[in-house]
Design an enzyme around this catalytic site. Structure first.
Site, PDB file in Angstrom:
ATOM      1  N   GLU A 293      13.815 -37.591 -17.688  1.00 45.12           N
ATOM      2  CA  GLU A 293      14.399 -36.694 -18.704  1.00 45.12           C
ATOM      3  C   GLU A 293      14.914 -37.600 -19.794  1.00 45.12           C
ATOM      4  O   GLU A 293      15.726 -38.501 -19.543  1.00 45.12           O
ATOM      5  CB  GLU A 293      15.518 -35.847 -18.088  1.00 45.12           C
ATOM      6  CG  GLU A 293      15.997 -34.728 -19.009  1.00 45.12           C
ATOM      7  CD  GLU A 293      17.306 -35.057 -19.696  1.00 45.12           C
ATOM      8  OE1 GLU A 293      17.267 -35.270 -20.930  1.00 45.12           O
ATOM      9  OE2 GLU A 293      18.342 -35.116 -19.021  1.00 45.12           O
ATOM     10  N   CYS A 327      22.321 -34.801 -23.920  1.00 47.23           N
ATOM     11  CA  CYS A 327      20.896 -34.679 -24.245  1.00 47.23           C
ATOM     12  C   CYS A 327      20.601 -33.321 -24.851  1.00 47.23           C
ATOM     13  O   CYS A 327      19.660 -33.165 -25.624  1.00 47.23           O
ATOM     14  CB  CYS A 327      20.047 -34.877 -22.987  1.00 47.23           C
ATOM     15  SG  CYS A 327      20.332 -36.423 -22.123  1.00 47.23           S
TER      16      CYS A 327
END
Length: 542
Positions: A293, A327
């Site tokens: 990720e 994020c």
């Protein structure tokens, strides 16, 4: 020994404590904060049963008080990494053979330890190491990590229970083996929960792990290792090494026993790792699992029917909580001309209501520091550029100061250029850029949102027009792995919103779900025939 089909405790999300003035949890975490802040931690390498202190150390300092040291951590040499690999491989046979319910019990105990006696410790360590407010530390370091551990145990049991159909005279069954070799976990600074989940999710499925935490999260990583040890995790299952990331990674990826990587971090680094693995592919015993990720340039797009105050709150929370160092943080915003002024004024008032950025020990602060000087300098540079560029302006905020801590004031840039640099570049800080579109250009704007960024992690649409919401949901299906309707694009909850994105944002293997755990097993199908044929002839032969 006895056998049984075991049912694990049903997972539920850990309740979030409020830390109101006078509450016992507030007093406990502030006391622990003071103890850690005034202490001198000495964080070793954790390799097998040994705590190794190499003597080559780096200081650990809070981002909000960077001249103050809370201790040091030891750096690994190449020989330490090689030893960690060997120790992990020796531990593999016993760990892989251990009954799954025994593995489950270790991580369920770890969850209960964090929920109880370690809650103040892991939250205070996260407040110091990563400059998180107590609310951000509570939802991350305590609650999310607890949720990862408990829900992953439930998903593990679910995976093991999924079996193929059998036919007459045949019994088909699948066993879910750990990968052949070891897993390499690389974790970021911004979420203590991710730091705990990436090594533990692979280990839970029977794998052994080499874990390299971020240099800027070692202080709270040390608490995670203490929790795992207290929970009874056998020596050598998770080995923590810190130091030069290039040296550690090269040593790990050169091993023929490298079986997979569990990564959260930058897109650039992940692409480099993928290339290294590809170049070494002939070295490995098996094709490594690559799970990552990575970056994001997450968006909020408001329809003209969206209530202005709701959009403003989504921006303020989505862009500025934890200084935008998520994020999933909102980084680019598209507002309709008809309501843009109202929305922006609400956001300005929110920013003006914040205390100046300061220490998380002062629980009246909504904003603290960014993680390090490099991040500070980068963000300050983009703010200065926006002041000079003709197609951008600083609408709100824009101040910064690193004399004591790496403090960036929450900043709103408004641009007339939808492809302005801060609309496209991942900044990872409390800076959000707004583009105002003509109401009639709603459909064009959706295409613009989809085309602007290489990333596809999170995004949000707000509006009351259900036709428009469906239109946005379809038009933006490829540019956000987690898509939010009438909400901010942050705050995924384990067990509710599995998290991950595609494009340059990663492999979309959805942390906090069974999909992720499936990457850490290698299924073996076993077919057993009860009455074995003794004649090769089939009926068609007559």
């Amino acid at each position: 020994m006895g056998k049984g089909f075991f049912q694990v405790p049903w997972a539920t999300n850990e309740p979030i404590l409020g830390y109101a003035p006078g509450s016992s949890e507030r007093e406990a975490v502030l006391a622990q904060y003071k103890t850690y802040f005034n202490g001198k931690a000495d964080v070793p390498l954790y390799i097998g049963s040994e705590e190794i202190r190499s003597g080559n150390t780096r200081s650990m300092s809070p981002p909000h008080d960077h001249t103050h040291s809370v201790g040091q951590y030891h750096l690994a040499e190449k020989k330490h990494v090689s030893t960690a690999i060997n120790v992990a491989l020796k531990a593999r046979s016993g760990w892989a053979a251990l009954s799954w319910e025994q593995r489950a019990a270790i991580f369920l105990k770890a969850a209960d330890l964090i929920a109880g006696p370690y809650r103040a410790k892991i939250n205070a360590a996260t407040m110091i190491a990563q400059s998180k407010t107590i609310h951000q530390a509570e939802i991350d370091a305590a609650c999310e990590l607890i949720d990862f551990l408990r829900f992953n145990v439930q998903y593990m049991a679910q995976i093991y229970s999924e079996q193929p159909e059998s036919a007459e005279g045949i019994w088909n069954r699948v066993e879910y083996r750990p990968l052949e070799g070891f897993v390499y976990a690389i974790t970021p600074f911004n979420f203590t929960a991710i730091a705990g989940n990436l090594p533990s999710s692979a280990a839970m499925m029977g794998n052994v792990v080499i874990w390299k935490p971020s240099d800027h999260q070692v202080f709270s990583a040390d608490v995670i290792m203490e929790v795992f040890q207290t929970a009874g995790l056998p020596d050598g299952v998770i080995n923590m090494v810190c130091g030069d990331p290039v040296m550690i990674t090269e040593t790990v990826l050169d091993s023929p026993d490298f079986a997979g990587i569990h990564f959260t971090g930058s897109t650039t680094v992940f692409r480099s790792l993928w290339k290294q693995i590809g170049n070494n592919i002939g070295t490995y015993k098996t094709y490594p699992r690559i799970v990552g990720e990575t970056g994001g340039k997450d968006f909020i797009v408001a329809h003209p029917t969206a209530p202005a105050k709701q959009v403003a709150t989504a921006i303020t929370r989505g862009a500025f909580e934890f200084q935008g160092q998520k994020c999933s943080a909102a980084s680019r915003v598209y507002l309709p001309k008809s309501s843009a002024s109202d929305i922006l004024e609400f956001v300005r008032k929110d920013i003006e209501s914040f205390n100046p950025p300061g220490s998380p020990e002062d629980m009246s602060n909504f904003i603290t520091a960014v993680i390090h000087e490099g991040s500070f300098d980068k963000l300050a540079g983009y703010i200065d550029r926006a002041r000079k560029d003709k197609d951008a302006e600083i609408f709100a905020g824009g101040d910064y100061d690193k004399s004591k801590g790496y403090f960036i004031e929450p900043t709103v840039i408004v641009t007339t250029n939808p492809k302005y640099v801060t609309m496209e570049t991942e900044l990872f800080g409390p800076v959000v850029t707004v583009y105002v579109y003509e109401d009639k250009d709603w459909v064009k704007t959706l295409k613009l949102v989809d085309d602007t960024s290489e990333y596809a992690l999170t995004g949000a649409v707000l509006g009351r027009d259900r036709y428009a919401l469906e239109e946005a949901t379809k038009a933006l299906q490829d540019c956000a792995g987690n898509f939010y309707i009438n909400d901010k694009p942050t705050g995924a909850v384990v067990g509710q919103q599995p998290f991950g994105g595609a494009r340059a944002s990663g492999t979309n293997d959805k942390a906090g779900s069974a999909q992720n755990l499936l990457r850490w097993v290698s299924p073996r199908l076993i077919k057993e025939t009860f009455v074995t044929p003794e004649d090769y002839r089939y009926p068609f032969l007559g």
